[in-house]
Scaffold this motif. Structure first.
Motif, PDB file in Angstrom:
ATOM      1  N   ASN A   7       0.847  -1.186   0.000  1.00 34.41           N
ATOM      2  CA  ASN A   7       0.000   0.000   0.000  1.00 34.41           C
ATOM      3  C   ASN A   7       0.889   1.245   0.000  1.00 34.41           C
ATOM      4  O   ASN A   7       1.625   1.483   0.950  1.00 34.41           O
ATOM      5  CB  ASN A   7      -0.904  -0.019   1.239  1.00 34.41           C
ATOM      6  CG  ASN A   7      -1.751   1.219   1.353  1.00 34.41           C
ATOM      7  OD1 ASN A   7      -1.922   1.959   0.403  1.00 34.41           O
ATOM      8  ND2 ASN A   7      -2.284   1.445   2.531  1.00 34.41           N
ATOM      9  N   ALA A  12      -4.318   3.462   5.612  1.00 37.82           N
ATOM     10  CA  ALA A  12      -4.490   2.028   5.359  1.00 37.82           C
ATOM     11  C   ALA A  12      -5.498   1.791   4.236  1.00 37.82           C
ATOM     12  O   ALA A  12      -6.488   2.519   4.109  1.00 37.82           O
ATOM     13  CB  ALA A  12      -4.957   1.327   6.626  1.00 37.82           C
ATOM     14  N   ASP A  14      -8.502  -0.124   2.755  1.00 37.86           N
ATOM     15  CA  ASP A  14      -9.642  -0.847   3.313  1.00 37.86           C
ATOM     16  C   ASP A  14     -10.323  -1.687   2.245  1.00 37.86           C
ATOM     17  O   ASP A  14     -10.386  -1.297   1.075  1.00 37.86           O
ATOM     18  CB  ASP A  14     -10.675   0.124   3.900  1.00 37.86           C
ATOM     19  CG  ASP A  14     -10.152   0.860   5.112  1.00 37.86           C
ATOM     20  OD1 ASP A  14      -9.399   0.260   5.889  1.00 37.86           O
ATOM     21  OD2 ASP A  14     -10.508   2.042   5.272  1.00 37.86           O
ATOM     22  N   ASP A  15     -10.866  -2.830   2.663  1.00 40.96           N
ATOM     23  CA  ASP A  15     -11.692  -3.682   1.812  1.00 40.96           C
ATOM     24  C   ASP A  15     -11.026  -4.024   0.483  1.00 40.96           C
ATOM     25  O   ASP A  15     -11.490  -3.640  -0.592  1.00 40.96           O
ATOM     26  CB  ASP A  15     -13.055  -3.035   1.572  1.00 40.96           C
ATOM     27  CG  ASP A  15     -13.802  -2.795   2.869  1.00 40.96           C
ATOM     28  OD1 ASP A  15     -13.745  -3.675   3.751  1.00 40.96           O
ATOM     29  OD2 ASP A  15     -14.431  -1.733   3.013  1.00 40.96           O
ATOM     30  N   ASP A  51     -11.171 -11.813   0.605  1.00 42.50           N
ATOM     31  CA  ASP A  51     -11.421 -10.432   1.033  1.00 42.50           C
ATOM     32  C   ASP A  51     -10.535 -10.102   2.224  1.00 42.50           C
ATOM     33  O   ASP A  51     -10.469 -10.864   3.186  1.00 42.50           O
ATOM     34  CB  ASP A  51     -12.882 -10.237   1.422  1.00 42.50           C
ATOM     35  CG  ASP A  51     -13.818 -10.365   0.234  1.00 42.50           C
ATOM     36  OD1 ASP A  51     -13.401 -10.033  -0.891  1.00 42.50           O
ATOM     37  OD2 ASP A  51     -14.971 -10.799   0.431  1.00 42.50           O
ATOM     38  N   LYS A  53      -9.784  -7.042   5.020  1.00 41.64           N
ATOM     39  CA  LYS A  53     -10.385  -5.826   5.578  1.00 41.64           C
ATOM     40  C   LYS A  53      -9.461  -4.616   5.515  1.00 41.64           C
ATOM     41  O   LYS A  53      -9.887  -3.525   5.180  1.00 41.64           O
ATOM     42  CB  LYS A  53     -10.826  -6.059   7.019  1.00 41.64           C
ATOM     43  CG  LYS A  53     -12.080  -6.863   7.140  1.00 41.64           C
ATOM     44  CD  LYS A  53     -12.612  -6.757   8.549  1.00 41.64           C
ATOM     45  CE  LYS A  53     -14.002  -7.297   8.613  1.00 41.64           C
ATOM     46  NZ  LYS A  53     -15.012  -6.279   8.614  1.00 41.64           N
ATOM     47  N   LYS A  54      -8.181  -4.810   5.869  1.00 38.77           N
ATOM     48  CA  LYS A  54      -7.290  -3.651   5.958  1.00 38.77           C
ATOM     49  C   LYS A  54      -5.845  -4.059   5.705  1.00 38.77           C
ATOM     50  O   LYS A  54      -5.396  -5.086   6.197  1.00 38.77           O
ATOM     51  CB  LYS A  54      -7.418  -3.008   7.338  1.00 38.77           C
ATOM     52  CG  LYS A  54      -6.645  -1.712   7.500  1.00 38.77           C
ATOM     53  CD  LYS A  54      -6.907  -1.086   8.837  1.00 38.77           C
ATOM     54  CE  LYS A  54      -8.227  -0.357   8.735  1.00 38.77           C
ATOM     55  NZ  LYS A  54      -8.465   0.567   9.835  1.00 38.77           N
TER      56      LYS A  54
END
Length: 64
Positions: A7, A12, A14-15, A51, A53-54
């Motif tokens: 990233n 952060a 997300d998703d 998936d 989350k973060k």
């Protein structure tokens, strides 16, 4: 298979959804700031989805 996630944003991510070709049964997420986490996998057309989350900065997703 290993998938490295990086990233570049100041905040952060997300998703995040990772789609992979093939049928994978198990996924584990490795991050420097947390314990190893088992991730649920699900079938999608022609492959597998996971998936997340973060992702603060970086993570590695290991699929078996």
């Amino acid at each position: 298979m290993l998938v490295h996630l990086l990233n570049y944003q100041d905040v952060a991510a997300d998703d995040v959804t990772v789609f992979l070709l093939g049928s994978w049964k198990r996924a584990r997420l490795y991050r420097p700031d947390a314990a190893v986490q088992e991730m649920p996998v699900y079938s999608v057309k022609d492959g597998t989805g996971v998936d997340i989350k973060k992702i603060p900065v970086l993570a590695t997703l290991r699929l078996d």
